[in-house]
Design a protein around this motif. Structure first.
Motif, PDB file in Angstrom:
ATOM      1  N   THR A 480      -2.701  64.978  21.550  1.00 51.14           N
ATOM      2  CA  THR A 480      -3.101  66.026  19.987  1.00 51.14           C
ATOM      3  C   THR A 480      -2.647  64.436  19.484  1.00 51.14           C
ATOM      4  O   THR A 480      -2.587  63.297  19.416  1.00 51.14           O
ATOM      5  N   PRO A 481      -4.030  64.565  17.817  1.00 46.96           N
ATOM      6  CA  PRO A 481      -4.240  63.386  17.232  1.00 46.96           C
ATOM      7  C   PRO A 481      -2.573  62.550  16.507  1.00 46.96           C
ATOM      8  O   PRO A 481      -1.516  64.083  15.873  1.00 46.96           O
ATOM      9  N   LEU A 482      -2.474  61.380  15.692  1.00 44.36           N
ATOM     10  CA  LEU A 482      -1.112  60.933  15.929  1.00 44.36           C
ATOM     11  C   LEU A 482      -2.406  60.158  14.219  1.00 44.36           C
ATOM     12  O   LEU A 482      -3.446  59.967  14.406  1.00 44.36           O
ATOM     13  N   THR A 483      -1.399  59.875  13.454  1.00 49.38           N
ATOM     14  CA  THR A 483      -1.838  58.962  11.865  1.00 49.38           C
ATOM     15  C   THR A 483      -0.939  57.345  12.449  1.00 49.38           C
ATOM     16  O   THR A 483       0.533  58.018  12.413  1.00 49.38           O
ATOM     17  N   TRP A 484      -0.980  56.616  11.545  1.00 49.30           N
ATOM     18  CA  TRP A 484      -0.829  54.998  12.351  1.00 49.30           C
ATOM     19  C   TRP A 484      -0.949  54.363  11.611  1.00 49.30           C
ATOM     20  O   TRP A 484      -2.299  54.164  10.438  1.00 49.30           O
ATOM     21  N   GLU A 485      -0.416  53.124  11.252  1.00 50.23           N
ATOM     22  CA  GLU A 485      -0.822  52.382  10.197  1.00 50.23           C
ATOM     23  C   GLU A 485      -0.717  50.803  10.992  1.00 50.23           C
ATOM     24  O   GLU A 485      -0.197  51.370  12.235  1.00 50.23           O
ATOM     25  N   ARG A 486      -1.249  50.118  10.979  1.00 51.42           N
ATOM     26  CA  ARG A 486      -2.171  48.955  11.889  1.00 51.42           C
ATOM     27  C   ARG A 486      -0.920  48.219  11.914  1.00 51.42           C
ATOM     28  O   ARG A 486       0.235  47.961  11.201  1.00 51.42           O
ATOM     29  N   GLY A 487      -0.447  47.206  13.051  1.00 53.57           N
ATOM     30  CA  GLY A 487       1.092  46.673  13.480  1.00 53.57           C
ATOM     31  C   GLY A 487       2.136  47.726  13.460  1.00 53.57           C
ATOM     32  O   GLY A 487       3.276  47.021  13.460  1.00 53.57           O
ATOM     33  N   GLN A 488       2.139  49.302  13.257  1.00 50.90           N
ATOM     34  CA  GLN A 488       2.859  49.805  13.391  1.00 50.90           C
ATOM     35  C   GLN A 488       3.564  49.700  15.083  1.00 50.90           C
ATOM     36  O   GLN A 488       2.511  49.400  15.654  1.00 50.90           O
ATOM     37  N   GLY A 489       4.611  49.885  15.560  1.00 50.42           N
ATOM     38  CA  GLY A 489       5.113  49.859  17.212  1.00 50.42           C
ATOM     39  C   GLY A 489       5.030  51.419  17.295  1.00 50.42           C
ATOM     40  O   GLY A 489       5.099  52.745  16.955  1.00 50.42           O
ATOM     41  N   VAL A 490       4.681  51.081  19.019  1.00 52.71           N
ATOM     42  CA  VAL A 490       4.744  52.159  19.589  1.00 52.71           C
ATOM     43  C   VAL A 490       5.570  52.803  20.668  1.00 52.71           C
ATOM     44  O   VAL A 490       5.892  51.408  21.662  1.00 52.71           O
ATOM     45  N   SER A 491       6.532  53.522  20.973  1.00 52.43           N
ATOM     46  CA  SER A 491       7.650  53.472  22.027  1.00 52.43           C
ATOM     47  C   SER A 491       7.804  55.264  22.747  1.00 52.43           C
ATOM     48  O   SER A 491       6.563  55.396  22.251  1.00 52.43           O
ATOM     49  N   LEU A 492       8.328  55.308  24.127  1.00 50.21           N
ATOM     50  CA  LEU A 492       8.034  56.574  24.751  1.00 50.21           C
ATOM     51  C   LEU A 492       9.200  56.701  23.332  1.00 50.21           C
ATOM     52  O   LEU A 492       9.500  56.402  22.482  1.00 50.21           O
ATOM     53  N   ALA A 493       8.727  58.782  23.316  1.00 49.62           N
ATOM     54  CA  ALA A 493       9.885  59.008  21.823  1.00 49.62           C
ATOM     55  C   ALA A 493      11.161  58.700  22.346  1.00 49.62           C
ATOM     56  O   ALA A 493      11.975  58.505  23.378  1.00 49.62           O
ATOM     57  N   TYR A 494      12.047  58.896  20.971  1.00 47.05           N
ATOM     58  CA  TYR A 494      13.132  58.592  21.083  1.00 47.05           C
ATOM     59  C   TYR A 494      13.612  59.149  20.187  1.00 47.05           C
ATOM     60  O   TYR A 494      13.004  59.834  19.300  1.00 47.05           O
ATOM     61  N   ALA A 495      15.060  59.090  20.259  1.00 48.47           N
ATOM     62  CA  ALA A 495      16.120  59.782  19.081  1.00 48.47           C
ATOM     63  C   ALA A 495      16.449  59.014  18.349  1.00 48.47           C
ATOM     64  O   ALA A 495      16.815  57.530  18.544  1.00 48.47           O
ATOM     65  N   GLY A 496      16.312  59.516  16.960  1.00 43.94           N
ATOM     66  CA  GLY A 496      17.159  58.353  15.783  1.00 43.94           C
ATOM     67  C   GLY A 496      15.843  57.402  15.319  1.00 43.94           C
ATOM     68  O   GLY A 496      15.187  57.619  15.210  1.00 43.94           O
ATOM     69  N   LYS A 497      17.006  56.565  14.870  1.00 41.45           N
ATOM     70  CA  LYS A 497      15.807  55.588  14.131  1.00 41.45           C
ATOM     71  C   LYS A 497      14.815  54.761  15.161  1.00 41.45           C
ATOM     72  O   LYS A 497      13.883  54.097  14.266  1.00 41.45           O
ATOM     73  N   ALA A 498      15.444  54.337  16.149  1.00 40.72           N
ATOM     74  CA  ALA A 498      14.436  53.513  16.983  1.00 40.72           C
ATOM     75  C   ALA A 498      15.097  53.747  18.304  1.00 40.72           C
ATOM     76  O   ALA A 498      16.312  54.316  18.923  1.00 40.72           O
ATOM     77  N   PRO A 499      14.177  53.106  19.357  1.00 41.95           N
ATOM     78  CA  PRO A 499      14.600  53.448  20.844  1.00 41.95           C
ATOM     79  C   PRO A 499      16.363  52.957  21.666  1.00 41.95           C
ATOM     80  O   PRO A 499      16.782  51.589  20.606  1.00 41.95           O
ATOM     81  N   ASP A 500      16.620  53.448  22.082  1.00 38.53           N
ATOM     82  CA  ASP A 500      18.227  52.673  22.075  1.00 38.53           C
ATOM     83  C   ASP A 500      17.670  51.341  23.648  1.00 38.53           C
ATOM     84  O   ASP A 500      16.803  51.206  24.252  1.00 38.53           O
ATOM     85  N   LEU A 501      18.896  50.787  23.733  1.00 37.37           N
ATOM     86  CA  LEU A 501      19.067  50.036  25.102  1.00 37.37           C
ATOM     87  C   LEU A 501      19.684  50.683  25.929  1.00 37.37           C
ATOM     88  O   LEU A 501      19.848  50.972  26.370  1.00 37.37           O
ATOM     89  N   GLY A 502      19.191  50.621  27.253  1.00 38.90           N
ATOM     90  CA  GLY A 502      19.193  50.843  28.169  1.00 38.90           C
ATOM     91  C   GLY A 502      18.657  51.919  29.057  1.00 38.90           C
ATOM     92  O   GLY A 502      17.354  52.469  28.376  1.00 38.90           O
ATOM     93  N   ALA A 503      18.284  52.567  30.217  1.00 41.42           N
ATOM     94  CA  ALA A 503      18.468  53.761  30.656  1.00 41.42           C
ATOM     95  C   ALA A 503      18.492  54.757  30.163  1.00 41.42           C
ATOM     96  O   ALA A 503      17.460  56.063  30.404  1.00 41.42           O
ATOM     97  N   PHE A 504      19.159  54.992  28.927  1.00 43.73           N
ATOM     98  CA  PHE A 504      19.376  55.794  29.077  1.00 43.73           C
ATOM     99  C   PHE A 504      18.983  56.519  27.239  1.00 43.73           C
ATOM    100  O   PHE A 504      19.967  55.330  26.632  1.00 43.73           O
ATOM    101  N   GLU A 505      19.058  57.490  26.289  1.00 45.41           N
ATOM    102  CA  GLU A 505      17.995  58.300  25.420  1.00 45.41           C
ATOM    103  C   GLU A 505      19.575  58.918  24.826  1.00 45.41           C
ATOM    104  O   GLU A 505      19.421  59.624  25.143  1.00 45.41           O
ATOM    105  N   PHE A 506      19.907  58.308  23.814  1.00 48.68           N
ATOM    106  CA  PHE A 506      21.222  58.814  23.219  1.00 48.68           C
ATOM    107  C   PHE A 506      20.808  60.677  22.023  1.00 48.68           C
ATOM    108  O   PHE A 506      20.082  60.042  21.630  1.00 48.68           O
ATOM    109  N   GLY A 507      21.107  61.693  22.898  1.00 48.53           N
ATOM    110  CA  GLY A 507      20.422  62.311  22.271  1.00 48.53           C
ATOM    111  C   GLY A 507      19.061  62.471  22.521  1.00 48.53           C
ATOM    112  O   GLY A 507      18.357  63.643  21.285  1.00 48.53           O
ATOM    113  N   GLY A 508      18.680  62.420  23.194  1.00 48.50           N
ATOM    114  CA  GLY A 508      17.242  61.888  23.852  1.00 48.50           C
ATOM    115  C   GLY A 508      15.985  62.950  23.576  1.00 48.50           C
ATOM    116  O   GLY A 508      16.516  64.414  24.087  1.00 48.50           O
ATOM    117  N   LYS A 509      14.947  62.660  23.851  1.00 52.00           N
ATOM    118  CA  LYS A 509      13.576  63.749  23.757  1.00 52.00           C
ATOM    119  C   LYS A 509      13.584  64.460  25.419  1.00 52.00           C
ATOM    120  O   LYS A 509      13.293  63.497  26.030  1.00 52.00           O
TER     121      LYS A 509
END
Length: 509
Positions: A480-509
């Motif tokens: 599905t289309p996304l909108t972005w600005e050049r230089g924006q970060g990309v990660s796997l889907a995450y919960a909260g403000k940024a990705p977590d550290l470690g193997a589990f995402e707290f409250g993850g998607k």
């Protein structure tokens, strides 16, 4: 016309054109193949191997068999497999045989719910494709035998092994540990393209030199529990046990290891430590794994004659209490270690968003100075309590419920990660864009039943599924289309403000 009609009738009566059917076998079955469609008149497993054809299901009645599974024919497609299954949860045991399952040039075969014990070798797939081995037990080699207990090789592709237990294959002779529970491909071959195989949700334990070795490309190793502590059993001079998994060989690269527990690797006779994962090939994705209680390093990257690790993406893993049993050579310690074994530096591996905690002498990363420059970003390296739900290491190594490395509320590792890569396309929107490095991600690699990663752009809540990656151009296509600005970060889907550290995402998607 009469001759043609006679030939047509003859062909219709030929077994080649008989419809697919359910057949029954038993350890003492003696009926003919045509009679075995009746449950009360089972045939032998030998007859089933000889006559089963595409679309047939062979039900094995309970009991012990002295014949292994080795069909003469292949299936034809997903809808026209040859299936071997235990009947109605009855216990079926194949024991004392040369092989457990032998698929030489056979494809579209399914094997379900069967126990194989004390065989000389277990699962052999040679130049076979789309075979499905599920919910079986492979336990204990019969005698000192060939190196590979199970072997998917000779350019075998799209095979799936899932929900099985593989255990107790290996021996010690002249002080040297021997035997491997499962190899994919061959570690010195330049032609064996054993690719696109899936090894998922299995238990692997008690091996010899190693448990699993992957020597091909685009293979998936997901959700398995590996443990290879010292064990004593069978035709051996001393205890077995050594490393858990390896990725190596000139044909190896760009495999996915995710969501595995890799633990308790040790070497006899004095419990000298072994590595959890020996990584010796390029461009693999190692993410979401739990490396704990391995006697030596959780991951050991080594530059070998056959291949060397460069460009690997090692992210969002948890490394805990590794390296504490390395008695002879303290080099392979810590969470992640590097070693140059004669093939030059191994630069450019990316290590990001991992938790490394409680490893030997608080050594998180060791040896990388002589291995060339690496990209090491935002890892938790013994900066206090990471806030695990329960970090107790169980005394029972069969217990895969502990440690529980999920993060507790209030953990400093929540929202503490960085974005894996950045968008390099001009600002805009759409379903295609380029990244600094697409090697972090997975698009399913054309494997049936696999789906690409779900990703998220920094600062946005919407997510999209990756449907195609051009690794050479670092270009991805999303569902599905996304909108972005050049230089924006990309990660796997995450919960909260940024990705977590470690193997589990707290409250993850």
């Amino acid at each position: 016309m009469k001759t043609f009609g006679f030939l047509a009738l003859a062909l219709l009566c030929c077994p080649l054109f008989s419809p697919a059917a359910e057949h029954y076998v038993s350890p003492t079955g003696s009926a003919t193949w045509s009679q075995s469609t009746n449950m009360s008149s089972p045939t032998s497993l030998d007859a089933a191997n000889a006559y089963a054809k595409a679309g047939d299901t062979v039900y094995l009645r309970g009991g012990a068999y002295g014949m292994h599974i080795a069909p003469v024919n292949s299936g034809e497609s997903e809808g026209k497999r040859i299936t071997y299954s235990n009947f109605d949860n009855e216990r079926v045991e194949i024991t004392g045989t040369r092989y457990a399952v032998h698929l030489d040039g056979r494809s579209w075969i399914t094997v379900r719910g069967i126990e194989f014990r004390s065989c000389r070798q277990f699962l052999i797939i040679r130049n076979g494709h789309h075979n499905d081995i599920g919910h079986c037990v492979f336990d204990r080699n019969l005698e000192e035998t060939v190196w590979m207990g199970s072997w998917v090789h000779d350019s075998s592709t799209f095979n799936r092994i899932h929900g099985c237990t593989f255990s107790r294959y290996g021996w010690v002779k002249d002080g040297d540990d021997k035997g491997a529970i499962l190899d994919i491909g061959f570690d010195t071959s330049t032609t064996d393209a054993s690719d696109h195989n899936v090894i998922e949700n299995n238990v692997f334990c008690y091996g010899g030199h190693h448990i699993l070795q992957v020597c091909g490309k685009h293979n998936i190793v997901r959700g398995n529990y590996f443990h290879n502590e010292v064990w004593m059993d069978g035709p051996r001079e001393g205890g077995c046990g050594n490393r858990n998994a390896m990725i190596m060989g000139p044909m190896a690269g760009r495999n996915l290891f995710e969501g595995n527990r890799i633990a308790f690797a040790d070497i006899p006779p004095d419990d000298n430590g072994a590595n959890g994962l020996s990584l010796r090939a390029p461009n693999n994705i190692i993410r979401g794994n739990l490396f704990y209680a391995n006697g030596a390093a959780g991951i050991a990257l080594a530059s070998m004659k056959e291949s060397k690790p460069t460009g690997n993406c090692i992210y969002s893993n948890t490394f805990y209490h590794n390296g504490h049993n390395r008695l002879v050579d303290r080099f392979w310690t810590g969470g992640i270690s590097f070693g140059n074994w004669g093939n030059g530096p191994m630069p450019g591996n990316i290590i990001v968003n991992n938790i490394l905690h409680g490893n030997f002498e608080n050594k998180s990363l060791t040896g990388y100075g002589e291995a060339g420059p690496q990209v090491i970003l935002k890892n938790w390296k013994d900066e206090g309590d990471p806030g695990f739900a329960n970090d107790a290491i169980p005394s029972d190594t069969d217990d895969s419920s502990l440690p529980d490395f999920r993060l507790k509320s209030g953990s400093q590792c929540i929202d503490a990660g960085v974005f894996l890569t950045k968008i390099t396309s001009p600002s805009g929107s759409g379903a295609e864009f380029t990244l600094e490095n697409a090697g972090f991600f997975f698009d399913g690699w054309g494997i049936p039943g696999e789906r690409g990663d779900r990703i998220q752009v920094e600062g946005r809540t919407e997510t999209a599924r990756i449907v195609r990656i051009d690794y050479g151009r670092n270009r991805i296509t999303v569902s599905t289309p996304l909108t972005w600005e050049r230089g924006q970060g990309v990660s796997l889907a995450y919960a909260g403000k940024a990705p977590d550290l470690g193997a589990f995402e707290f409250g993850g998607k």
